[in-house]
Design an enzyme around this catalytic site. Structure first.
Site, short mmCIF file in Angstrom:
data_model
loop_
_atom_site.label_atom_id
_atom_site.label_comp_id
_atom_site.label_asym_id
_atom_site.label_seq_id
_atom_site.Cartn_x
_atom_site.Cartn_y
_atom_site.Cartn_z
N ASN A 38 25.95 -57.88 -6.08
CA ASN A 38 26.41 -56.86 -4.24
C ASN A 38 26.26 -58.27 -3.36
OD1 ASN A 38 23.61 -56.88 -5.51
ND2 ASN A 38 23.01 -54.67 -3.59
N GLU A 70 13.69 -56.51 -9.82
CA GLU A 70 13.95 -56.69 -8.23
C GLU A 70 15.05 -55.08 -8.82
OE1 GLU A 70 12.44 -57.61 -5.70
OE2 GLU A 70 11.71 -59.34 -6.46
N GLU A 119 10.01 -61.88 -4.94
CA GLU A 119 11.06 -63.03 -4.62
C GLU A 119 10.96 -63.21 -3.30
OE1 GLU A 119 15.49 -62.69 -6.30
OE2 GLU A 119 14.08 -62.90 -8.18
P1 NDP Z 1 23.04 -53.13 -13.19
O1 NDP Z 1 21.43 -53.16 -13.30
O2 NDP Z 1 24.13 -52.42 -13.25
O3 NDP Z 1 23.48 -54.79 -12.95
C1 NDP Z 1 22.81 -56.24 -12.49
C2 NDP Z 1 22.89 -57.23 -14.22
O4 NDP Z 1 22.24 -56.29 -15.58
C3 NDP Z 1 24.62 -57.32 -14.25
O5 NDP Z 1 24.56 -59.20 -14.49
C4 NDP Z 1 24.56 -56.82 -15.95
O6 NDP Z 1 25.89 -57.58 -16.26
C5 NDP Z 1 22.76 -56.67 -16.17
N1 NDP Z 1 23.35 -56.13 -17.59
C6 NDP Z 1 23.29 -54.74 -17.16
N2 NDP Z 1 23.16 -54.53 -18.46
C7 NDP Z 1 22.12 -55.19 -19.26
C8 NDP Z 1 21.32 -55.38 -20.65
N3 NDP Z 1 21.02 -54.02 -21.42
N4 NDP Z 1 19.98 -56.30 -20.08
C9 NDP Z 1 20.44 -57.62 -19.80
N5 NDP Z 1 21.19 -57.46 -18.68
C10 NDP Z 1 22.00 -56.24 -18.24
O7 NDP Z 1 22.67 -53.49 -11.88
P2 NDP Z 1 24.09 -53.44 -10.32
O8 NDP Z 1 24.87 -54.74 -10.76
O9 NDP Z 1 25.07 -51.88 -10.73
O10 NDP Z 1 23.48 -53.53 -9.21
C11 NDP Z 1 23.00 -53.03 -8.85
C12 NDP Z 1 21.76 -52.91 -8.76
O11 NDP Z 1 20.91 -53.64 -8.51
C13 NDP Z 1 21.15 -51.74 -7.40
O12 NDP Z 1 20.79 -50.45 -7.68
C14 NDP Z 1 20.42 -52.09 -6.70
O13 NDP Z 1 19.61 -51.79 -5.48
C15 NDP Z 1 19.61 -53.49 -7.35
N6 NDP Z 1 19.61 -54.41 -6.69
C16 NDP Z 1 17.96 -54.09 -6.41
C17 NDP Z 1 17.79 -55.70 -5.24
C18 NDP Z 1 15.95 -55.66 -4.61
O14 NDP Z 1 15.38 -57.05 -4.42
N7 NDP Z 1 15.66 -55.01 -5.44
C19 NDP Z 1 18.49 -56.66 -4.78
C20 NDP Z 1 20.05 -56.45 -5.42
C21 NDP Z 1 20.50 -55.16 -5.57
P3 NDP Z 1 26.81 -56.72 -16.79
O15 NDP Z 1 27.34 -56.91 -14.79
O16 NDP Z 1 27.21 -57.37 -17.54
O17 NDP Z 1 26.78 -54.72 -16.92
#
Ligand code: NDP
Length: 475
Positions: free
Chosen positions: A145, A243, A455
């Site tokens: 995002n 996060e 962060e």
């Molecule tokens: P995901 O948890 O699906 O993915 C985040 C990252 O983790 C991607 O790079 C993904 O890779 C990777 N990933 C997936 N599975 C694993 C695993 N088993 N082990 C390690 N890494 C893994 O989140 P989204 O990309 O859908 O992001 C949206 C979410 O992020 C929302 O819930 C949002 O609220 C949160 N978010 C939180 C923030 C904060 O500061 N609190 C800021 C921004 C977003 P791949 O794409 O290859 O699956």
């Protein structure tokens, strides 16, 4: 992939296509990495750490700063690439790159001021020193995002503090991350200090997080993925920040500047098509000003121009993927099935070009049952549920009725109400009369299921440094 300063293909020989969410066209392809490349990247970072951790803080900051200057000069190119892979309007991409550059600069200024300490001990023939040393190889796992700023919040403090990094961007937004790594090399960052592996997190995530040479994990993403990451990192007793998801409430009191509050609610919800961790995801409005406020809000929401991110008129782009859109549609349908009214939106826009991208109209829901999915889950898209409340107590009680605790906000002119809300809202960050904005200068993070650690701010540096006690006997 970018490992030890070189472009590497995957041993799998397989590729992943990066699609433009506005039209479904392929922007580029990247290798589908395997555990072999994860291991190679961690080894490269481990080797590079030996030298990088001994480079003076000033020199480390200068190299990072040079990279930032290069990126500043090529900001438009980065922003266009970000819009093509992520879908957000070009203006938002430029904001994101600016925010990233500002954050990176912030840490280059802060790092040279780092201090340890001298400790008086009860035995006066001895004294203590507290050194603050870099930790080692850090895994930086980033979602789609805000792929650039969320990379910066990790590599900024990590690199200036003397750590090395293996970054894992989301599979759907790897291109800007690879470009950042390329530019950092051009700026003189030694090989192996910043590595990028691409590939499905579900397949290579455990290998990266669990690798014995990775000593620090910084993860941003969904709460469920975060729990898995925490489990694997826990087995290796690693330093961890998480996060995670949020369901931020916004409270509008009867004494608020309603115009300002309506902008806060609309921008807070529909920026980046609602796909922000700190987006406004639940709105609570005092009964006595409800009608007046809703008229203002609706006027603003109806002016939101939906379209491709590359079109300068666009104020809200497509959702990032069709899966994401279907998820939001299902959450809206669930609310409607339990009695919610759709004031606006709720469907895919019709007409030229819209059928090719993952568009959804900005949606406002009222009369939403408290057992709806939009209350219990994070809504990661452009749908805003609104409730009437009788007073601040009721608003805070409803606001806190969530497994999440990332951000929260209140609009009021009453300092007492502002203070009560700031203290009682269960959130890592509270905004008063303000948009939900993350400042590099302020610590940012969640409580409850929204995260662990912080962060941003000087606080973030602490998570990349290990205090070491040294006792020296001189008697
Ligand atoms: P995901 O948890 O699906 O993915 C985040 C990252 O983790 C991607 O790079 C993904 O890779 C990777 N990933 C997936 N599975 C694993 C695993 N088993 N082990 C390690 N890494 C893994 O989140 P989204 O990309 O859908 O992001 C949206 C979410 O992020 C929302 O819930 C949002 O609220 C949160 N978010 C939180 C923030 C904060 O500061 N609190 C800021 C921004 C977003 P791949 O794409 O290859 O699956």
């Amino acid at each position: 992939m970018f490992i030890a300063g070189e472009w590497i293909e995957s041993k799998s020989n397989a590729a992943m296509e990066v699609k433009n969410p506005a039209n479904g066209e392929t922007v580029d392809t990247v290798p589908r990495g395997t555990v072999d490349e994860v291991n190679a990247a961690v080894d490269a970072a481990h080797d590079a750490f030996k030298k990088w951790s001994r480079v003076s803080v000033e020199e480390r900051a200068n190299i990072v700063l040079k990279g930032v200057d290069l990126m500043e000069a090529r900001k438009d190119e980065l922003a266009l690439l970000l819009t093509r892979e992520q879908g957000k309007p070009l203006g938002e991409s430029k904001n994101e790159i600016d925010h990233f550059l500002h954050g990176m600069r912030f840490y280059t200024r802060l790092a040279p001021t780092l201090r340890g300490s001298y400790v008086n001990l009860p035995d006066t023939t001895m004294y203590g020193l507290v050194l603050r040393q870099p930790i080692g190889v850090c895994a930086a796992i980033v979602p789609w995002n805000f792929p650039v700023t969320l990379l910066g919040t990790k590599i900024g403090p990590a690199l200036v503090a003397g750590n090395t990094v293996v970054a894992k961007p989301a599979s759907t937004t790897p291109l800007t991350t690879l470009k950042v790594a390329e530019m950092m090399k051009e700026a003189g960052l030694p090989d192996g200090v910043l590595n990028v592996v691409t590939g499905p997190g579900s397949q290579i995530g455990d290998a990266l997080v669990g690798h014995p040479r990775v000593r620090r994990v910084a993860f941003t993403g969904e709460t469920e993925t975060g729990k898995r990451v925490a489990e694997i990192a826990g087995r290796g007793i690693k330093r961890l920040t998480l996060e995670l998801g949020g369901s931020d409430p916004l409270i509008v009191c009867d004494d608020a500047d309603l115009k300002r509050a309506s902008v806060g609610a609309a921008v807070g919800r529909f920026y980046n098509a609602g796909q922000a961790c700190l987006a406004v995801k639940r709105l609570y409005v005092f009964d006595s000003i409800y009608e007046e406020f809703m008229d203002m809000l609706m006027a603003r929401v109806k002016k939101t121009t939906v379209g491709p991110g590359e079109n300068p008129q666009t104020r809200m782009g497509p959702l990032h993927t069709n899966v994401q859109r279907e998820e939001v549609e299902a959450q809206v349908a669930d609310a409607v099935s339990k009695g919610a009214k759709v004031l606006t939106g709720g469907k895919r826009p019709g007409g030229d070009g819209f059928d090719k991208g993952f568009y959804l109209e900005p949606t406002v829901l009222t009369e939403v049952s408290l057992d709806s999915r939009v209350v219990k889950e994070e809504v990661f898209g452009p749908a805003l549920p609104v409730w009437r409340v009788k007073d601040l107590d009721e608003a805070i009680e409803l606001a806190n009725n969530s497994p999440y605790g990332l951000g929260a906000s209140i609009f009021t002119r009453d300092l007492v109400r502002a203070r009560v809300a700031a203290e009682r809202l269960e959130a890592g960050n509270v905004w008063v009369n303000s948009l939900h904005i993350g400042f590099d200068e302020m610590p940012f993070g969640g409580v409850k299921e929204s995260g662990l650690g912080r962060e941003h701010g000087p606080e973030a540096l602490d998570y990349y440094l290990e205090p070491k006690g040294v006792v020296i006997a001189t008697g």
